[in-house]
Design a protein around this motif. Sequence first.
Motif, PDB file in Angstrom:
ATOM      1  N   UNK A   1       0.950  -1.362   0.028  1.00  0.00           N
ATOM      2  CA  UNK A   1       0.006   0.046  -0.155  1.00  0.00           C
ATOM      3  C   UNK A   1       0.804   1.124   0.178  1.00  0.00           C
ATOM      4  N   UNK A   2       1.911   1.214   0.588  1.00  0.00           N
ATOM      5  CA  UNK A   2       2.805   2.532   0.742  1.00  0.00           C
ATOM      6  C   UNK A   2       4.219   1.784   0.610  1.00  0.00           C
ATOM      7  N   UNK A   3       4.725   1.717  -0.544  1.00  0.00           N
ATOM      8  CA  UNK A   3       6.194   1.047  -0.935  1.00  0.00           C
ATOM      9  C   UNK A   3       7.212   1.882  -0.256  1.00  0.00           C
ATOM     10  N   UNK A   4       8.324   0.854   0.073  1.00  0.00           N
ATOM     11  CA  UNK A   4       9.351   1.224   0.726  1.00  0.00           C
ATOM     12  C   UNK A   4      10.001   2.535  -0.299  1.00  0.00           C
ATOM     13  N   UNK A   5      10.765   3.593   0.651  1.00  0.00           N
ATOM     14  CA  UNK A   5      11.413   4.626  -0.127  1.00  0.00           C
ATOM     15  C   UNK A   5      12.906   4.492   0.425  1.00  0.00           C
ATOM     16  N   UNK A   6      13.770   4.929  -0.619  1.00  0.00           N
ATOM     17  CA  UNK A   6      15.307   5.175  -0.172  1.00  0.00           C
ATOM     18  C   UNK A   6      15.120   6.572   0.525  1.00  0.00           C
ATOM     19  N   UNK A   7      15.386   6.947   1.982  1.00  0.00           N
ATOM     20  CA  UNK A   7      15.574   8.122   2.321  1.00  0.00           C
ATOM     21  C   UNK A   7      16.691   8.921   2.364  1.00  0.00           C
ATOM     22  N   UNK A   8      16.710  10.084   2.470  1.00  0.00           N
ATOM     23  CA  UNK A   8      18.022  10.675   2.714  1.00  0.00           C
ATOM     24  C   UNK A   8      17.959  11.756   3.658  1.00  0.00           C
ATOM     25  N   UNK A   9      18.981  12.104   4.200  1.00  0.00           N
ATOM     26  CA  UNK A   9      19.055  13.246   5.271  1.00  0.00           C
ATOM     27  C   UNK A   9      18.763  14.484   4.838  1.00  0.00           C
ATOM     28  N   UNK A  10      18.671  15.430   5.906  1.00  0.00           N
ATOM     29  CA  UNK A  10      18.259  16.820   5.518  1.00  0.00           C
ATOM     30  C   UNK A  10      19.371  17.535   4.681  1.00  0.00           C
ATOM     31  N   UNK A  11      20.620  16.804   5.158  1.00  0.00           N
ATOM     32  CA  UNK A  11      21.606  17.248   4.249  1.00  0.00           C
ATOM     33  C   UNK A  11      22.053  16.755   2.887  1.00  0.00           C
ATOM     34  N   UNK A  12      20.994  15.596   2.484  1.00  0.00           N
ATOM     35  CA  UNK A  12      21.124  15.059   1.352  1.00  0.00           C
ATOM     36  C   UNK A  12      21.963  13.720   1.257  1.00  0.00           C
ATOM     37  N   UNK A  13      22.398  13.235   2.474  1.00  0.00           N
ATOM     38  CA  UNK A  13      23.013  11.910   2.445  1.00  0.00           C
ATOM     39  C   UNK A  13      22.168  10.808   2.303  1.00  0.00           C
ATOM     40  N   UNK A  14      22.320   9.879   1.480  1.00  0.00           N
ATOM     41  CA  UNK A  14      21.674   8.612   1.347  1.00  0.00           C
ATOM     42  C   UNK A  14      21.639   7.721   2.697  1.00  0.00           C
ATOM     43  N   UNK A  15      20.469   7.286   3.420  1.00  0.00           N
ATOM     44  CA  UNK A  15      20.786   6.365   4.334  1.00  0.00           C
ATOM     45  C   UNK A  15      20.640   4.768   3.669  1.00  0.00           C
ATOM     46  N   UNK A  16      21.187   4.102   4.519  1.00  0.00           N
ATOM     47  CA  UNK A  16      21.598   2.637   3.982  1.00  0.00           C
ATOM     48  C   UNK A  16      20.295   1.864   4.198  1.00  0.00           C
ATOM     49  N   UNK A  17      19.199   2.355   4.945  1.00  0.00           N
ATOM     50  CA  UNK A  17      18.073   1.438   5.258  1.00  0.00           C
ATOM     51  C   UNK A  17      16.903   2.073   4.019  1.00  0.00           C
ATOM     52  N   UNK A  18      15.979   1.118   3.951  1.00  0.00           N
ATOM     53  CA  UNK A  18      14.660   1.669   3.195  1.00  0.00           C
ATOM     54  C   UNK A  18      13.373   1.564   4.120  1.00  0.00           C
TER      55      UNK A  18
ATOM     56  N   UNK B   1       0.244   8.783  11.137  1.00  0.00           N
ATOM     57  CA  UNK B   1       1.047   9.768  10.705  1.00  0.00           C
ATOM     58  C   UNK B   1       2.393   9.025  10.522  1.00  0.00           C
ATOM     59  N   UNK B   2       3.247   9.582   9.525  1.00  0.00           N
ATOM     60  CA  UNK B   2       4.470   8.631   9.446  1.00  0.00           C
ATOM     61  C   UNK B   2       5.843   9.583   9.577  1.00  0.00           C
ATOM     62  N   UNK B   3       7.034   8.974   9.968  1.00  0.00           N
ATOM     63  CA  UNK B   3       8.040   9.875  10.238  1.00  0.00           C
ATOM     64  C   UNK B   3       8.685   9.712   8.834  1.00  0.00           C
ATOM     65  N   UNK B   4       9.208  10.987   8.394  1.00  0.00           N
ATOM     66  CA  UNK B   4      10.047  10.972   6.995  1.00  0.00           C
ATOM     67  C   UNK B   4      11.288  11.788   7.188  1.00  0.00           C
ATOM     68  N   UNK B   5      12.225  11.614   6.405  1.00  0.00           N
ATOM     69  CA  UNK B   5      13.379  12.513   6.190  1.00  0.00           C
ATOM     70  C   UNK B   5      13.397  12.803   4.699  1.00  0.00           C
ATOM     71  N   UNK B   6      13.985  14.021   4.722  1.00  0.00           N
ATOM     72  CA  UNK B   6      14.343  14.473   3.069  1.00  0.00           C
ATOM     73  C   UNK B   6      15.078  15.952   3.456  1.00  0.00           C
ATOM     74  N   UNK B   7      15.385  16.301   2.119  1.00  0.00           N
ATOM     75  CA  UNK B   7      16.156  17.797   2.337  1.00  0.00           C
ATOM     76  C   UNK B   7      15.378  18.944   3.254  1.00  0.00           C
ATOM     77  N   UNK B   8      13.892  18.461   3.122  1.00  0.00           N
ATOM     78  CA  UNK B   8      13.204  19.369   4.105  1.00  0.00           C
ATOM     79  C   UNK B   8      13.182  19.319   5.445  1.00  0.00           C
ATOM     80  N   UNK B   9      13.951  18.212   6.099  1.00  0.00           N
ATOM     81  CA  UNK B   9      14.196  17.926   7.419  1.00  0.00           C
ATOM     82  C   UNK B   9      13.362  16.720   7.985  1.00  0.00           C
ATOM     83  N   UNK B  10      13.563  16.569   9.285  1.00  0.00           N
ATOM     84  CA  UNK B  10      13.011  15.241   9.830  1.00  0.00           C
ATOM     85  C   UNK B  10      11.683  15.913  10.534  1.00  0.00           C
ATOM     86  N   UNK B  11      10.609  15.093   9.874  1.00  0.00           N
ATOM     87  CA  UNK B  11       9.219  15.250  10.476  1.00  0.00           C
ATOM     88  C   UNK B  11       8.190  14.138  10.487  1.00  0.00           C
TER      89      UNK B  11
END
Length: 207
Positions: A39-56, A63-73
């Motif tokens: 229903x909600x496929x795995x994504x490859x997250x990045x930190x706010x600094x743009x560094x790829x994380x090694x987990x999916x 609500x869901x915890x997300x991380x991308x260039x906009x920040x942790x939220x």
Amino acid sequence: MAQDKDPPLMVRGFAIWRGWLDAPAQAAMVADISAVARAAPFVAPVTPGGRPMSVRMTVAGRVGWVTDRQGYRYAARHPSGVPWPPIPARVLALWRGVTGLDRDPDCCLVNFYGEGARMGLHQDRDEGDFTWPVVSVSLGDDALFRMGGADRGAGTESLWLRSGDVVVMGGAARLAWHGVDRLRFGSSRLLPQGGRINLTLRVVTSA
């Protein structure tokens, strides 16, 4: 449910329930999480600094915890725009059993660790109320779990988590630093291609 289990191993305030889930329960929970990921496929997250994380990552819950260039939220929807699926009933039953709480979590963060994946030391502090515990569930390959204190420089201890283990971070351990140093890839047969699924259950707001 907890009264039927052996007492947890206590390390730095972390309560570690060894083998909380037996093999059939683990397989059933993996099936539940597979449905979440459809229903909600795995994504490859990045930190706010743009560094790829090694987990999916994916999420079930309000609500869901997300991380991308906009920040942790916390966000109400998957990055694709679809709503997060509900937390599976078996996962909620585990939360109630291990915590004894009537208040259900708002978020079930699902991290998939493939070969070579890790998670650096971090605190879970994007929630609005730290009086509620965080519950972590291990499924699949063994993971070397590192535990510190609320002070980043307090030193750490590590132990191997196995499939079916559950960790409760409450009280003094609620804001403790923690992470995953490495996997014993292929140590479990639970996931056909190997790897580890980690569920992290969190109350995001006190309401």
